[in-house]
Design a protein around this motif. Structure first.
Motif, PDB file in Angstrom:
ATOM      1  N   GLY A   1       0.666  -1.089   0.270  1.00  0.00           N
ATOM      2  CA  GLY A   1       0.474  -0.324  -0.052  1.00  0.00           C
ATOM      3  C   GLY A   1       1.028   1.456  -0.041  1.00  0.00           C
ATOM      4  O   GLY A   1      -0.067   2.153   0.100  1.00  0.00           O
ATOM      5  N   SER A   2       2.568   1.273   0.310  1.00  0.00           N
ATOM      6  CA  SER A   2       3.164   2.642   0.463  1.00  0.00           C
ATOM      7  C   SER A   2       3.306   2.691  -1.597  1.00  0.00           C
ATOM      8  O   SER A   2       3.241   1.868  -2.189  1.00  0.00           O
ATOM      9  CB  SER A   2       4.284   2.363   0.997  1.00  0.00           C
ATOM     10  OG  SER A   2       5.231   1.086   0.608  1.00  0.00           O
ATOM     11  N   ALA A   3       3.578   3.664  -1.052  1.00  0.00           N
ATOM     12  CA  ALA A   3       4.330   4.528  -2.488  1.00  0.00           C
ATOM     13  C   ALA A   3       5.114   3.596  -3.380  1.00  0.00           C
ATOM     14  O   ALA A   3       5.572   3.515  -4.791  1.00  0.00           O
ATOM     15  CB  ALA A   3       4.481   6.285  -2.436  1.00  0.00           C
ATOM     16  N   PHE A   4       6.320   2.867  -2.990  1.00  0.00           N
ATOM     17  CA  PHE A   4       7.235   1.975  -2.644  1.00  0.00           C
ATOM     18  C   PHE A   4       6.779   0.795  -2.976  1.00  0.00           C
ATOM     19  O   PHE A   4       7.699  -0.055  -4.355  1.00  0.00           O
ATOM     20  CB  PHE A   4       8.146   1.970  -1.927  1.00  0.00           C
ATOM     21  CG  PHE A   4       9.170   3.817  -1.478  1.00  0.00           C
ATOM     22  CD1 PHE A   4      10.040   4.256  -2.804  1.00  0.00           C
ATOM     23  CD2 PHE A   4       9.154   4.012  -0.697  1.00  0.00           C
ATOM     24  CE1 PHE A   4      11.319   5.336  -2.458  1.00  0.00           C
ATOM     25  CE2 PHE A   4       9.773   5.713  -0.902  1.00  0.00           C
ATOM     26  CZ  PHE A   4      10.213   6.386  -2.003  1.00  0.00           C
ATOM     27  N   SER A   5       6.326  -0.088  -2.572  1.00  0.00           N
ATOM     28  CA  SER A   5       5.728  -1.014  -3.416  1.00  0.00           C
ATOM     29  C   SER A   5       5.118  -1.609  -4.172  1.00  0.00           C
ATOM     30  O   SER A   5       5.572  -1.872  -4.313  1.00  0.00           O
ATOM     31  CB  SER A   5       4.534  -1.292  -2.370  1.00  0.00           C
ATOM     32  OG  SER A   5       3.135  -0.963  -2.750  1.00  0.00           O
ATOM     33  N   ALA A   6       4.640  -0.460  -5.139  1.00  0.00           N
ATOM     34  CA  ALA A   6       4.824  -0.380  -6.351  1.00  0.00           C
ATOM     35  C   ALA A   6       6.082  -0.896  -7.041  1.00  0.00           C
ATOM     36  O   ALA A   6       6.027  -2.007  -8.677  1.00  0.00           O
ATOM     37  CB  ALA A   6       4.413   0.349  -7.079  1.00  0.00           C
ATOM     38  N   LEU A   7       6.838  -0.779  -6.623  1.00  0.00           N
ATOM     39  CA  LEU A   7       8.510  -1.480  -7.290  1.00  0.00           C
ATOM     40  C   LEU A   7       8.964  -3.030  -6.985  1.00  0.00           C
ATOM     41  O   LEU A   7       9.974  -3.272  -7.894  1.00  0.00           O
ATOM     42  CB  LEU A   7       9.677  -0.017  -6.441  1.00  0.00           C
ATOM     43  CG  LEU A   7       9.549   1.386  -6.680  1.00  0.00           C
ATOM     44  CD1 LEU A   7      10.722   1.945  -5.443  1.00  0.00           C
ATOM     45  CD2 LEU A   7       9.963   1.842  -8.377  1.00  0.00           C
TER      46      LEU A   7
END
Length: 81
Positions: free
Chosen positions: A14-20
């Motif tokens: 759910g964090s912005a970096f989890s998409a990486l």
């Protein structure tokens, strides 16, 4: 002026970096769980290369993610591929 350090980025779901992160990545919370998972991974790696070590080491057939077949008894190559 006091020196402040930025907090490390959060890779929690759910964090912005989890998409990486790659799909299927699991988040492990707590140092004990992470440590136990690392110990288990090291044991499995040791089991995979144990019979390839020494003067009587056996060859292993490794198929890479690209479908290339490699036959080797070199433990470093087995782990890398």
């Amino acid at each position: 002026s006091p020196c402040t350090m930025a907090a490390p980025p959060s890779f929690k779901p759910g964090s912005a970096f989890s998409a990486l992160l790659k799909g299927g990545t699991k988040h492990i919370s707590g140092p004990e769980n992470g440590l136990l998972r690392n110990i288990d991974a090291c044991r499995k790696l040791g089991d995979a290369v144990r019979t390839s070590l020494g003067p009587l080491g056996m060859h292993k057939m490794v198929i890479t993610h690209l479908g290339k077949m490699i036959v080797t008894s070199d433990a470093a190559t087995i782990l890398r591929e």
